[in-house]
Design a protein around this motif. Sequence first.
Motif, short mmCIF file in Angstrom:
data_model
loop_
_atom_site.label_atom_id
_atom_site.label_comp_id
_atom_site.label_asym_id
_atom_site.label_seq_id
_atom_site.Cartn_x
_atom_site.Cartn_y
_atom_site.Cartn_z
N UNK A 55 0.82 -1.21 0.00
CA UNK A 55 0.00 0.00 0.00
C UNK A 55 0.86 1.26 0.00
N UNK A 56 2.14 1.10 -0.24
CA UNK A 56 3.06 2.23 -0.12
C UNK A 56 3.62 2.68 -1.47
N UNK A 57 4.03 3.96 -1.49
CA UNK A 57 4.93 4.49 -2.51
C UNK A 57 6.23 4.83 -1.79
N UNK A 58 7.35 4.36 -2.36
CA UNK A 58 8.65 4.52 -1.72
C UNK A 58 9.59 5.29 -2.65
N UNK A 59 10.21 6.34 -2.13
CA UNK A 59 11.21 7.11 -2.86
C UNK A 59 12.59 6.63 -2.42
N UNK A 60 13.47 6.34 -3.38
CA UNK A 60 14.81 5.83 -3.06
C UNK A 60 15.85 6.62 -3.84
N UNK B 84 4.99 -5.21 -4.20
CA UNK B 84 3.77 -4.46 -4.47
C UNK B 84 3.82 -2.97 -4.24
N UNK B 85 4.96 -2.42 -3.87
CA UNK B 85 5.05 -0.98 -3.65
C UNK B 85 5.23 -0.24 -4.98
N UNK B 86 4.73 0.99 -5.03
CA UNK B 86 5.12 1.91 -6.11
C UNK B 86 6.51 2.44 -5.75
N UNK B 87 7.42 2.42 -6.70
CA UNK B 87 8.79 2.82 -6.40
C UNK B 87 9.19 4.02 -7.27
N UNK B 88 9.74 5.03 -6.62
CA UNK B 88 10.29 6.19 -7.32
C UNK B 88 11.80 6.14 -7.15
N UNK B 89 12.51 5.97 -8.26
CA UNK B 89 13.96 5.83 -8.24
C UNK B 89 14.62 7.15 -8.62
N UNK C 128 8.35 -6.88 -15.23
CA UNK C 128 8.11 -7.93 -14.25
C UNK C 128 6.80 -7.72 -13.49
N UNK C 129 6.03 -6.71 -13.90
CA UNK C 129 4.73 -6.48 -13.27
C UNK C 129 4.73 -5.47 -12.16
N UNK C 130 5.86 -4.79 -11.91
CA UNK C 130 5.92 -3.80 -10.86
C UNK C 130 5.53 -2.42 -11.33
N UNK C 131 5.49 -1.49 -10.38
CA UNK C 131 5.11 -0.11 -10.66
C UNK C 131 6.26 0.80 -10.26
N UNK C 132 6.82 1.52 -11.24
CA UNK C 132 8.00 2.34 -10.95
C UNK C 132 8.05 3.56 -11.84
N UNK C 133 8.73 4.58 -11.35
CA UNK C 133 9.00 5.79 -12.12
C UNK C 133 10.36 6.30 -11.64
N UNK C 134 11.02 7.11 -12.48
CA UNK C 134 12.36 7.57 -12.12
C UNK C 134 12.59 8.98 -12.61
N UNK C 135 13.50 9.67 -11.93
CA UNK C 135 13.90 11.00 -12.33
C UNK C 135 15.39 11.17 -12.01
#
Length: 335
Positions: free
Chosen positions: A10-15, A34-39, A57-64
Amino acid sequence: MSFHLSPLSEQTIVITGASSGIGLATARLAAERGANVVLAARDGAALARIVEEIEREGGSAAAIATDVSFEEQVEALARFAVERFGGFHTWVNDAGVGLISTAEDTTSADHHRIFEVNYFGLVYGSLAAVRHFREENRPSALINLGSVVSDIPQILSVAYSASKHAIKGFTDGLRVELMQKALPISVTLIKPSAIDTPFFDHAKTNLGGMGKAPGPNYAPEVVAEAILYAAEHRQRDIAVGATAAIGGPLGALAPAAIEGQQKSWGYDKLIDYGHMPEDESLYVVPEEGHERSRFGRGRGFSLTTAVQTNTVLTLGAALLIGAAAAIGAERWSRR
């Protein structure tokens, strides 16, 4: 103040520092769960490849692309996460650079650069995260990457060690201030031992060989597991690997023992004279996209870390680690 953090799904994680090593391992594992990941990292091309892989692979991610030494870029990262996913629940400050050099041979410019990235980049990220968490007023987690050298010094990496000591001081102080304000923000300091990442492949060296760390090396996934545990469970700090778990308390109990041990080391204990870094990341952007070093020697499990991330065993672990440190201190005092 009592509060509970949301499950990863249920999380979005910024790394930050997410294009290699610990940051990349954490991003991949978080997306798998299952987390949304911001790289975020400096190598935009590598980030694009990683996002494509995660989504395949079925995950949810975005990057900047982000250079954390610039406060405005860190603030842009926070805005990007809000625009892309509506906000974030956990922020992980992992970006860092290294320098292998004696203190006397470290230039002022290099010393400043270490702090611009390792310390100030983490400060900018922490404050950007806290501002968002305050606005959302929901249980959130700030996770900062320190090191075993947050607690004990390391010769030939004095500037790096100093930046990690500073990170510990900032993280501990910020935690107390947030507690005073009764904000539902968990603040965790992760202190890895030697980890098999491209860190030394990219660390600048003034000593004719690439750096290496004493003691057992662990796979970056071991640290990633600790980070994601802290994203779901309130934890003050987690020492990853035996060196950090035992060496930190030993350093506090008997600092002279640690200093006496390091004084006896030859440079070959900390320098691999047979290899040089592939790239130096202090000022330029190296080619990223790899979790492990070119040697791939990291252990895939740490008992001391496992017991810290098991609520039933945490107290027992603390007692065992304390006892081991006390025994070590007594033996060193006899020497």
